[in-house]
Enzyme design. Structure first.
Site, mmCIF file in Angstrom:
data_model
loop_
_atom_site.group_PDB
_atom_site.id
_atom_site.type_symbol
_atom_site.label_atom_id
_atom_site.label_comp_id
_atom_site.label_asym_id
_atom_site.label_seq_id
_atom_site.Cartn_x
_atom_site.Cartn_y
_atom_site.Cartn_z
ATOM 1 N N ASP A 1 2.420 2.342 2.621
ATOM 2 C CA ASP A 1 2.622 3.280 3.854
ATOM 3 C C ASP A 1 4.045 2.826 4.510
ATOM 4 O O ASP A 1 4.694 1.845 4.465
ATOM 5 C CB ASP A 1 1.676 2.543 4.885
ATOM 6 N N CYS B 1 -2.189 6.320 4.886
ATOM 7 C CA CYS B 1 -3.698 6.457 5.109
ATOM 8 C C CYS B 1 -3.931 7.069 6.728
ATOM 9 O O CYS B 1 -3.069 6.912 7.465
ATOM 10 C CB CYS B 1 -4.470 5.377 4.793
ATOM 11 N N CYS C 1 -2.030 -1.613 9.000
ATOM 12 C CA CYS C 1 -1.553 -0.398 9.559
ATOM 13 C C CYS C 1 -1.087 -0.613 11.193
ATOM 14 O O CYS C 1 -0.163 -0.204 11.492
ATOM 15 C CB CYS C 1 -2.515 0.569 9.452
ATOM 16 N N CYS D 1 0.640 -1.429 0.079
ATOM 17 C CA CYS D 1 -0.027 -0.023 -0.221
ATOM 18 C C CYS D 1 0.750 1.242 0.004
ATOM 19 O O CYS D 1 0.281 2.540 -0.089
ATOM 20 C CB CYS D 1 -1.004 0.101 1.095
#
Length: 160
Positions: free
Chosen positions: A70, A94, A137, A68
């Site tokens: 991150d 995000c 996350c 993603c």
């Protein structure tokens, strides 16, 4: 009026009952939104910033999720007794990644290095009510904590 998080970054949360803590427009639209704990840490993140990574009392954990994009940097400042006295983070990602970082820095302060290794991604995910698609996350936050502890331990072992 509170601002809504960008649609592209919004997690999959749909409520059938209007939550009075959400912005009025979000209640009316019934859009997919972050949980209020994510919004709180995204809009008012705690401990944003960084320490000098060359400081012998600072451990730095830098982790990323290639899937993603991150990237999370979490730093801890540790006293001579092995207790974390402060923490900072910088995260590119995000809202869930930012919130996970913010929560992690709050939770590590005041704990020993051994205690923070007991913080699990599932605890962070539960606190933030992350959906399955955003669990990476909280995994990044756990990995960043472990990496920061490993870094400070390596610095201290080299100094001894």
């Amino acid at each position: 009026m509170q601002r809504l998080l960008p649609f592209a970054a919004a997690a999959a949360f749909t409520s059938k009952v209007a939550d009075p803590s959400l912005p009025l427009i979000a209640q009316q639209l019934g859009q997919r939104l972050y949980h209020k704990n994510v919004v709180e840490h995204y809009e008012r993140p705690r401990n944003v910033g960084s320490f000098d990574k060359s400081d012998p009392d600072v451990g730095t954990g830098l982790v990323g999720a290639p899937a993603c994009g991150d990237v999370m940097k979490l730093q801890i400042k540790v006293d001579d007794q092995g207790n974390i006295v402060d923490a900072r983070f910088k995260t590119f990602g995000c809202g869930s990644a930012i919130a996970s970082s913010s929560v992690a820095t709050e939770w590590v302060k005041g704990k020993s290095l051994d205690e923070v290794l007991q913080i699990k991604n599932s605890d962070i995910a539960k606190h933030l009510s992350l959906p399955p698609v955003k669990l990476h996350c909280s995994m990044l936050a756990e990995d960043a904590i472990k990496a920061a502890v490993k870094d400070i331990q390596a610095k201290r072992a080299a100094k001894a």
